[in-house]
Enzyme design. Structure first.
Site, PDB file in Angstrom:
ATOM      1  N   HIS A 159      -7.528   1.069 -20.197  1.00 44.67           N
ATOM      2  CA  HIS A 159      -8.929   0.653 -20.081  1.00 44.67           C
ATOM      3  C   HIS A 159      -9.243  -0.604 -20.887  1.00 44.67           C
ATOM      4  CE1 HIS A 159     -10.289   4.775 -18.409  1.00 44.67           C
ATOM      5  NE2 HIS A 159      -9.851   3.960 -17.483  1.00 44.67           N
ATOM      6  N   ARG A 205      -2.207  -5.531  -2.406  1.00 44.71           N
ATOM      7  CA  ARG A 205      -1.024  -4.757  -2.825  1.00 44.71           C
ATOM      8  C   ARG A 205      -1.414  -3.282  -2.894  1.00 44.71           C
ATOM      9  NH1 ARG A 205      -0.085  -9.609  -6.487  1.00 44.71           N
ATOM     10  NH2 ARG A 205       2.084 -10.225  -6.186  1.00 44.71           N
ATOM     11  N   ARG A 248      -0.691  -4.988   2.559  1.00 44.58           N
ATOM     12  CA  ARG A 248       0.747  -4.794   2.522  1.00 44.58           C
ATOM     13  C   ARG A 248       1.015  -3.300   2.401  1.00 44.58           C
ATOM     14  NH1 ARG A 248       4.213  -7.515  -2.148  1.00 44.58           N
ATOM     15  NH2 ARG A 248       3.241  -5.927  -3.425  1.00 44.58           N
ATOM     16  N   GLU A 256      11.072 -12.164   1.575  1.00 44.46           N
ATOM     17  CA  GLU A 256      11.470 -12.053   0.167  1.00 44.46           C
ATOM     18  C   GLU A 256      12.997 -12.008   0.039  1.00 44.46           C
ATOM     19  OE1 GLU A 256       8.252  -9.329  -1.980  1.00 44.46           O
ATOM     20  OE2 GLU A 256       8.899  -8.480  -0.074  1.00 44.46           O
ATOM     21  N   ASN A 261       7.916 -14.522  -5.575  1.00 45.91           N
ATOM     22  CA  ASN A 261       8.345 -13.872  -6.825  1.00 45.91           C
ATOM     23  C   ASN A 261       9.703 -13.225  -6.623  1.00 45.91           C
ATOM     24  OD1 ASN A 261       5.769 -14.565  -7.479  1.00 45.91           O
ATOM     25  ND2 ASN A 261       4.935 -12.505  -7.357  1.00 45.91           N
ATOM     26  N   ASP A 262       9.814 -12.472  -5.549  1.00 45.71           N
ATOM     27  CA  ASP A 262      11.102 -11.847  -5.263  1.00 45.71           C
ATOM     28  C   ASP A 262      12.080 -12.837  -4.669  1.00 45.71           C
ATOM     29  OD1 ASP A 262      11.137  -9.139  -6.144  1.00 45.71           O
ATOM     30  OD2 ASP A 262       9.548  -8.733  -4.708  1.00 45.71           O
ATOM     31  N   ARG A 315      13.787 -12.183 -13.825  1.00 44.87           N
ATOM     32  CA  ARG A 315      12.798 -12.886 -14.645  1.00 44.87           C
ATOM     33  C   ARG A 315      12.485 -12.177 -15.947  1.00 44.87           C
ATOM     34  NH1 ARG A 315       7.662 -13.140 -11.199  1.00 44.87           N
ATOM     35  NH2 ARG A 315       8.542 -11.230 -10.369  1.00 44.87           N
ATOM     36  N   CYS A 339       2.486 -16.120  -0.752  1.00 44.74           N
ATOM     37  CA  CYS A 339       1.639 -15.211  -1.534  1.00 44.74           C
ATOM     38  C   CYS A 339       2.237 -14.870  -2.896  1.00 44.74           C
ATOM     39  CB  CYS A 339       1.330 -13.938  -0.756  1.00 44.74           C
ATOM     40  SG  CYS A 339       2.777 -12.925  -0.448  1.00 44.74           S
TER      41      CYS A 339
END
Ligand code: PEP
Ligand code: MG
Length: 606
Positions: A192, A299, A335, A434, A457-458, A468, A505
């Site tokens: 939180h 996502r 997705r 990807e 990213n992938d 990474r 993306c």
């Protein structure tokens, strides 16, 4: 020499300042025996401490409600509900009455019991309840001890708070304008405290663990919430680099109104489509909807990860419809579940794997456990009456996977239509690019889908074979690597030839230095973390497309990332502003908004 510590980013952005440790662990709790005759008074002392804690929580809701969404102030409402929970209150009263202990001790014991019960459950959402109960307990304790929570406003602007666990009630102690960053030893990005930091636009790193204690109070640090790292005792060069990056993002922020009203196009009028990446309904509360034309990547797995069990079809339907309604006719790309790898579901155990990112993840799971895909797709198809739905498969490796996904989608559409149920007319079906091998057969892929979306990213980690998150090799993760750029350019070309929509993306879509190059390659659609939207729009609006094309022509034969980087930077200083005079935004872009890997390579003197 500066030192770099890797951490998880819970809220993006850069902060530079001195570390201030918010509290030291270990609180002195007085222990007293209560006489029978004193029990009533002790219970009353406890009740009035509870009331004061409740009052200050209500005060916090009021203080923050202009700054954060009502969904986020619900965090405090849940704490008020805990204070009103008859079971919790009664447990403490009973301990005082039966064991004749003072209220502080009774409170600590009951809080400890609840905390342990929640902590023992292997589920992030439930463990979050443990943190809430700890926070509530701490507030009541402060009131019992009549300890005034000191407000830190007298301290200098620009401090970076360090604390093992930033709790929601800590907001009462801080002036949100003066705290520039938050560092947490524990916790994940969905605690939180981290959610509140993100809502308030305060960059935040979590999971620093014992490293946090190794950064003494007063140490100068750079908190890089975009790349997930902390630079301790930065060098002059690093301070300058990040200072400029910071200036650029606040400039873009200041100009948000100007940016939101102006069209998303290059100086020579080429339309650039900007989309947002979202991880849940909560994200919609804090984004400026004027800055993007749809959701390029929802996502969905994050909604699943926050729950205790799989959401039913009906629950998913409500969620997807709400998103579509909120987007008011703009397209939303959902997705399908991308679990596995670094995104585990506590209620769906996957076997331990030696190479999880090369293992059972994304569509590899959902095509094996087809119920998951079927239920999710059915909810999406049913939701499509409320707006424009695109369905995107993650981690696709083969054409067969695409065909299986399409077959399931077609069956669902037919089944619903046969039953006389209404189905949206424009459902699109796509695949994420990807896996490099899939990109190598792109014309065949494009025959099977309506659109593709590149998950850089992938893709970059698979293309360069770099994890990474592994500090020893992470500096090799570099989207400026000519091999990556050539690969991306080839994808853009194939998609254009096939006349299919192709968005980026992954994180590179939000990197304003790479955008001119990507435009030059032929990309026109970018989907990104919403915080990057203003600066990407500014970047696109300050270049001529023909200059970007020339830039790409100039760099496409270069052989090192460093050469590409230098060329882009020099271009930015020179002609990339569309006026050829070396002024304007693109100059700043070239110098300041470096990707993580550029910052790394620059600061490492590579
Ligand atoms: C990507 O891989 O670039 C992507 C967008 O997917 P994720 O970051 O969610 O794995
Ligand atoms: Mg991915």
């Amino acid at each position: 020499m500066s030192k770099e510590i890797q951490a998880k980013s819970a809220a993006p952005g850069i902060a530079i300042g001195m570390v201030l440790h918010l509290r030291n662990s270990g609180e002195f709790i007085p222990t007293r025996k209560i006489a029978e005759s004193g029990v009533q008074a002790e219970v009353e002392r406890f009740i009035s401490a509870m009331d004061r804690a409740k009052e200050s929580l209500l005060g916090l809701i009021e203080k923050l409600s202009a700054k954060i969404s009502s969904k986020d102030t619900d965090i405090y409402r849940a704490q008020v509900a805990l204070l009103e929970d008859p079971g919790f209150v009664q447990d403490i009263k009973s301990l005082i009455a039966e064991e004749k202990v003072n209220a502080e001790v009774a409170l600590q014991r009951v809080v400890g019991k609840y905390e342990a019960a929640f902590e023992s459950i292997d589920n992030a959402a439930i463990r979050q309840r443990a943190s809430d109960i700890r926070d509530v307990g701490r507030q009541v304790l402060q009131n019992l001890l009549r300890r005034q929570q000191e407000k830190l406003i007298s301290l200098d602007e620009g401090m970076i708070l360090a604390v093992d666990e930033f709790l929601p009630s800590d907001m009462a102690q801080i002036d949100t304008e003066k705290v520039h960053g938050i560092l947490m030893g524990e916790g994940g990005k969905y605690t939180h405290g981290a959610i509140l930091a993100k809502s308030l636009g305060i960059p935040c790193l979590v999971g620093l663990e014992s490293n946090l204690r190794k950064v003494p109070e007063g140490t100068e640090v750079i908190l890089d919430g975009d790349a997930g790292r902390l630079i301790v005792d930065p060098e002059e060069e690093e301070l300058q680099l990040f200072g400029e990056k910071l200036k650029e993002s606040s400039e873009a922020e200041k100009r948000t109104w100007e940016v939101r009203l102006s069209p998303s196009e290059t100086l020579d009028g080429e339309r650039i489509r900007l989309y947002a990446n979202l991880e849940g309904l909560r994200d919609l509360e804090s984004v400026d909807e004027g800055l993007f034309e749809g959701v390029g990547l929802f996502r969905t797995e994050f909604v699943f990860m926050e729950r205790l069990m799989f959401p039913s079809e009906e629950e998913q339907l409500i969620l997807y419809k709400t998103v579509l309604e909120r987007m008011g006719g703009r397209r939303v790309t959902f997705r399908t579940l991308d679990i596995g790898g670094d995104k585990p579901l506590s209620y769906f155990r996957t076997p331990k794997e030696r190479n999880p990112v090369l293992g059972w993840r994304g569509v590899r799971i959902t095509l094996q456990w087809q119920d998951l895909l079927y239920t999710q797709m059915k909810a999406l198809v049913r939701a499509s009456v409320a707006g424009k739905v695109s369905i995107l498969l993650p981690m696709v490796t083969t054409i067969e996977e695409i065909r299986k996904g399409r077959r399931i989608l077609n069956e669902i559409i037919k089944e619903l239509r046969d039953k006389g149920e209404e189905v949206g007319k424009d459902i699109r079906f796509g695949a994420m690019i990807e896996v490099p091998g899939l990109a190598m057969i792109l014309p065949a892929v494009l025959n099977e889908v309506d659109f593709i979306s590149i998950g850089t990213n992938d893709l970059v980690q698979y293309l360069l074979a770099v994890d990474r998150d592994n500090q020893r090799v992470s500096s090799l993760y570099d989207p400026f690597h000519p091999g990556v750029l050539n690969f991306l350019a080839q994808i853009a070309k194939s998609a254009r030839e096939a006349g299919k929509s192709c968005a980026i993306c992954g994180e590179v879509a939000g990197d304003s230095q790479l955008v001119p190059l990507l435009l030059g390659m032929g990309f026109r659609s970018f989907s990104m973390t919403p915080v990057f939207l203003p600066r990407i729009k500014l970047a696109a609006r300050s270049v001529l497309l023909k200059d970007c094309e020339e830039l790409y022509e100039d760099v496409r034969h270069l052989s090192t990332a460093e050469e590409v980087f230098e060329a882009v930077r020099d271009w930015g200083k020179g002609k990339g502003n569309g006026k050829g005079n070396g002024k304007g935004n693109s100059k700043k872009e070239g110098d300041e908004d470096l990707t993580a890997s550029e910052q790394r390579s620059k600061t490492n003197g590579k």
